[in-house]
Design a protein around this motif. Structure first.
Motif, PDB file in Angstrom:
ATOM      1  N   GLN A 347       4.663   5.594   7.760  1.00 13.51           N
ATOM      2  CA  GLN A 347       5.562   5.760   8.896  1.00 13.51           C
ATOM      3  C   GLN A 347       5.793   4.436   9.622  1.00 13.51           C
ATOM      4  O   GLN A 347       6.925   4.129  10.025  1.00 13.51           O
ATOM      5  CB  GLN A 347       4.993   6.797   9.860  1.00 13.51           C
ATOM      6  N   ARG A 348       4.726   3.637   9.752  1.00 10.53           N
ATOM      7  CA  ARG A 348       4.842   2.371  10.470  1.00 10.53           C
ATOM      8  C   ARG A 348       5.789   1.398   9.758  1.00 10.53           C
ATOM      9  O   ARG A 348       6.594   0.722  10.405  1.00 10.53           O
ATOM     10  CB  ARG A 348       3.464   1.723  10.613  1.00 10.53           C
ATOM     11  N   ILE A 349       5.710   1.326   8.443  1.00 11.38           N
ATOM     12  CA  ILE A 349       6.479   0.293   7.731  1.00 11.38           C
ATOM     13  C   ILE A 349       7.799   0.810   7.165  1.00 11.38           C
ATOM     14  O   ILE A 349       8.699   0.020   6.875  1.00 11.38           O
ATOM     15  CB  ILE A 349       5.645  -0.344   6.599  1.00 11.38           C
ATOM     16  N   ALA A 350       7.927   2.149   7.007  1.00 14.38           N
ATOM     17  CA  ALA A 350       9.171   2.702   6.457  1.00 14.38           C
ATOM     18  C   ALA A 350      10.016   3.394   7.519  1.00 14.38           C
ATOM     19  O   ALA A 350      11.187   3.693   7.277  1.00 14.38           O
ATOM     20  CB  ALA A 350       8.877   3.683   5.324  1.00 14.38           C
ATOM     21  N   GLY A 351       9.424   3.681   8.682  1.00 14.21           N
ATOM     22  CA  GLY A 351      10.207   4.208   9.791  1.00 14.21           C
ATOM     23  C   GLY A 351      10.144   5.692  10.015  1.00 14.21           C
ATOM     24  O   GLY A 351      10.647   6.195  11.026  1.00 14.21           O
ATOM     25  N   GLY A 359      11.524   5.441   1.575  1.00 10.81           N
ATOM     26  CA  GLY A 359      11.467   5.133   0.153  1.00 10.81           C
ATOM     27  C   GLY A 359      11.073   3.677  -0.046  1.00 10.81           C
ATOM     28  O   GLY A 359      10.911   2.907   0.905  1.00 10.81           O
ATOM     29  N   GLY A 360      10.906   3.300  -1.312  1.00  9.19           N
ATOM     30  CA  GLY A 360      10.627   1.917  -1.658  1.00  9.19           C
ATOM     31  C   GLY A 360       9.215   1.448  -1.386  1.00  9.19           C
ATOM     32  O   GLY A 360       8.929   0.246  -1.486  1.00  9.19           O
ATOM     33  N   LEU A 361       8.295   2.376  -1.079  1.00  9.94           N
ATOM     34  CA  LEU A 361       6.942   1.949  -0.703  1.00  9.94           C
ATOM     35  C   LEU A 361       6.194   1.330  -1.874  1.00  9.94           C
ATOM     36  O   LEU A 361       5.427   0.378  -1.693  1.00  9.94           O
ATOM     37  CB  LEU A 361       6.161   3.141  -0.137  1.00  9.94           C
ATOM     38  N   TYR A 362       6.409   1.832  -3.079  1.00 12.94           N
ATOM     39  CA  TYR A 362       5.681   1.271  -4.216  1.00 12.94           C
ATOM     40  C   TYR A 362       6.165  -0.144  -4.537  1.00 12.94           C
ATOM     41  O   TYR A 362       5.376  -1.033  -4.859  1.00 12.94           O
ATOM     42  CB  TYR A 362       5.827   2.165  -5.447  1.00 12.94           C
ATOM     43  N   LYS A 431      11.546   6.096  -5.097  1.00 12.96           N
ATOM     44  CA  LYS A 431      12.987   5.902  -4.915  1.00 12.96           C
ATOM     45  C   LYS A 431      13.246   4.786  -3.891  1.00 12.96           C
ATOM     46  O   LYS A 431      12.403   4.503  -3.034  1.00 12.96           O
ATOM     47  CB  LYS A 431      13.658   7.201  -4.454  1.00 12.96           C
ATOM     48  N   PRO A 432      14.396   4.131  -3.947  1.00 11.17           N
ATOM     49  CA  PRO A 432      14.715   3.093  -2.955  1.00 11.17           C
ATOM     50  C   PRO A 432      14.854   3.699  -1.557  1.00 11.17           C
ATOM     51  O   PRO A 432      15.176   4.878  -1.404  1.00 11.17           O
ATOM     52  CB  PRO A 432      16.057   2.531  -3.450  1.00 11.17           C
ATOM     53  N   HIS A 433      14.627   2.872  -0.554  1.00  6.67           N
ATOM     54  CA  HIS A 433      14.795   3.331   0.824  1.00  6.67           C
ATOM     55  C   HIS A 433      16.279   3.606   1.066  1.00  6.67           C
ATOM     56  O   HIS A 433      17.133   2.767   0.770  1.00  6.67           O
ATOM     57  CB  HIS A 433      14.288   2.259   1.795  1.00  6.67           C
ATOM     58  N   PRO A 434      16.651   4.775   1.599  1.00  8.61           N
ATOM     59  CA  PRO A 434      18.070   5.119   1.755  1.00  8.61           C
ATOM     60  C   PRO A 434      18.831   4.181   2.691  1.00  8.61           C
ATOM     61  O   PRO A 434      20.053   4.034   2.571  1.00  8.61           O
ATOM     62  CB  PRO A 434      18.039   6.547   2.308  1.00  8.61           C
ATOM     63  N   PRO A 439      10.056  -1.791   3.152  1.00  5.85           N
ATOM     64  CA  PRO A 439       8.841  -1.403   3.880  1.00  5.85           C
ATOM     65  C   PRO A 439       7.622  -2.226   3.429  1.00  5.85           C
ATOM     66  O   PRO A 439       6.762  -1.758   2.689  1.00  5.85           O
ATOM     67  CB  PRO A 439       8.685   0.079   3.539  1.00  5.85           C
ATOM     68  N   ARG A 440       7.567  -3.444   3.903  1.00  2.00           N
ATOM     69  CA  ARG A 440       6.501  -4.357   3.494  1.00  2.00           C
ATOM     70  C   ARG A 440       5.327  -4.268   4.472  1.00  2.00           C
ATOM     71  O   ARG A 440       5.513  -4.151   5.680  1.00  2.00           O
ATOM     72  CB  ARG A 440       7.014  -5.793   3.447  1.00  2.00           C
ATOM     73  N   LEU A 441       4.112  -4.358   3.930  1.00  2.00           N
ATOM     74  CA  LEU A 441       2.925  -4.408   4.782  1.00  2.00           C
ATOM     75  C   LEU A 441       2.916  -5.674   5.636  1.00  2.00           C
ATOM     76  O   LEU A 441       2.286  -5.711   6.695  1.00  2.00           O
ATOM     77  CB  LEU A 441       1.654  -4.341   3.928  1.00  2.00           C
TER      78      LEU A 441
END
Length: 514
Positions: A347-351, A359-362, A431-434, A439-441
């Motif tokens: 939630q912190r890095i992807a919103g 998406g895109g966390l991996y 999946k990619p972030h919409p 979402p980088r640490l």
């Protein structure tokens, strides 16, 4: 022994006072961390004493049992206090980066420590009225944590949470009064023998069902679970994690304790009810999770689903099944708390935790992906992680007891759990972030990264240790199950040799009736 048993309760209360006094500055958060570390150290000392001496008990104020307040620890109590210390320390470190200053000034750390004290008190009490008292301590602290911040969604979830739990409390207290009226005692060890002298065994069974419902609400079993997914997604992640790890497990612990030590006079009836409850809890929980599209809501429903496995072990009431229930308790607290902590970082890095909005966390945070996969695979029962061994023991116990339908249900629920975890992976990680967000640490400060990832990594390592080296943990669960099914040592520790009943108890009584 008095200080060894009382310190896991005294330390959090003392920490709560200090954290409240220093809540306006950064000292409060570090007091909470140090207090949680001290709790873990005290719980480790308690575990060493129990492993060395067996069941230990102490009478507070030197009032002899069954008239005074008794604290008692067997292997199950001790391991639950240790897991409380581990989870409490992990979440208190995580909270350094998760809880904003405004909530700290409102008393977050003090409430958190009071909650830990209530949990430890519930695990260590040897008196059923004081079990009610510790439930009230937990209810007050958890309600405060749930609504901390005063947002509308928090208040809505808090009202649902506290309303049903108050109904449970009234039912619990009514059962305590009726039980005392029939037996003249509320000491758990003393009740073990006293219930066998009750003339009206039918009324005693009714009281047992009252306790089953009261504890069932606390444990979030079918059909009494709807307060949990309505509230656990609303507070801060640190609060959700400690709730997910510990609160419902206190209800499960209470069921295991009372329905192996006290309410064993009509096992074919009471435990058959528990068997049906376990099956429906597993199935409804996992179906609810499959229908959700938010990480925290999915994980909340999976708390319900996994509670069903623990109740299954108690319901089957065989040595192997109780082993599975104890093992599952320990495994699940670690895994479930960890999954909520991972959701918080996502939630912190992807919103968001809404799967359609992230998406895109991996790709951008592969280390977080690994830290998710470990508890997720463990929850789903992938070998050789801890969840696999827990599910394997319970399914084998079901097959041994010729409960083929419940064994099949447990396996199907495991497959549906895989579906939910795969759903989170596919949407949040793969999946990619919409919105095209990366979402980088690295978006987190070094201090926040350390505070958020260290407890997650530590709990993941612990999950791997239990999974890759299960033998000592299974052996511990076997010893715990033996104490639960034959409570002679428990009774002797509390009341002395003369209090041991001559009649068969626990599993021996069940075998005699069959």
């Amino acid at each position: 022994m008095s200080w060894v048993l009382a310190s896991p309760i005294i330390i959090p209360f003392a920490t709560a006072v200090l954290a409240f006094l220093f809540r306006a500055g950064p000292e409060g958060r570090w007091i909470s961390v140090l207090g949680s570390a001290a709790l873990l150290a005290a719980s480790a000392i308690l575990m060493v004493e129990v492993l060395d001496q067996g069941v230990i008990a102490a009478q507070m104020g030197e009032w002899a049992a069954p008239f005074g307040i008794t604290l008692v620890a067997d292997l199950l109590s001790a391991v639950m206090v240790v897991i409380t210390g581990i989870t409490g320390l992990a979440v208190s470190v995580y909270a350094l980066a998760d809880i904003e200053d405004r909530k700290e000034k409102l008393g977050y750390h003090a409430l958190f420590q009071v909650l830990l004290a209530g949990v430890c008190g519930a695990f260590l009490t040897g008196d059923i009225f004081n079990l009610y008292v510790w439930f009230e301590v937990m209810l007050i602290a958890s309600f405060g944590l749930l609504i901390l911040g005063g947002q509308k969604i928090q208040l809505d979830g808090g009202i649902k949470y506290v309303t049903l739990n108050l109904v449970s409390t009234i039912l619990f207290l009514s059962g305590v009064g009726l039980l005392y009226g029939m037996t003249g005692t509320l000491n758990m060890a003393d009740l073990h023998g006293a219930v066998r002298e009750v003339e009206n065994q039918g009324l005693l069974t009714v009281i047992a069902v009252m306790f089953m419902i009261a504890f069932g609400v606390k444990a979030a079993v079918f059909p009494l679970f709807f307060w949990l997914p309505a509230s656990y997604h609303t507070p801060a992640i640190s609060v959700s994690a400690i709730f997910a790890g510990l609160l419902t497990k206190v209800g499960v612990y209470a069921l295991i304790r009372t329905f192996t030590l006290i309410f064993t006079t009509d096992v074919p009836y009471t435990h058959t009810i528990l068997l049906w409850v376990a099956g429906f809890t597993m199935v409804t929980g996992v179906l609810g999770a499959a229908a959700m599209n938010d990480m925290r809501r999915i994980l909340s429903f999976h708390i319900v689903s996994q509670i069903g496995y623990m109740i299954l072990g108690l319901a089957l009431y065989t040595p192997l099944a109780i082993v599975g229930a104890v093992f599952y308790l320990v495994h699940h607290i670690i895994v479930k708390a960890n999954l909520f902590l991972v959701a918080g970082v996502a939630q912190r890095i992807a919103g968001s935790t809404d799967l359609d909005r992230i998406g895109g966390l991996y790709r951008y945070a592969p280390f977080l992906g690994l830290l998710f996969l470990i508890p997720a695979f463990s929850l789903a029962g992938f070998p050789p992680l801890s969840g696999f061994w827990a599910k394997y023991v319970l399914v084998k116990a079901s097959l041994d007891a010729e409960s083929y339908i419940i064994a099949a249900a447990a396996l199907v629920v495991g497959l549906l759990t895989i579906y939910s975890m795969t759903k989170i992976w596919g949407y949040a990680f793969w999946k990619p972030h919409p919105a095209g967000v990366e979402p980088r640490l690295s978006r987190l400060s070094p201090r926040d990264r350390a505070a958020l990832l260290t407890p997650i990594a530590s709990l993941a390592v612990l999950t791997c240790i239990i999974g890759f080296f299960p033998e000592p943990f299974v052996q511990f669960a076997e010893r715990s199950a033996a104490q639960l099914l034959d409570p002679t040592d428990y009774i002797v520790a509390v009341l002395g040799e003369a209090a041991v009943p001559a009649a068969p108890t626990g599993l021996a009584q069940l075998e005699a009736t069959e």
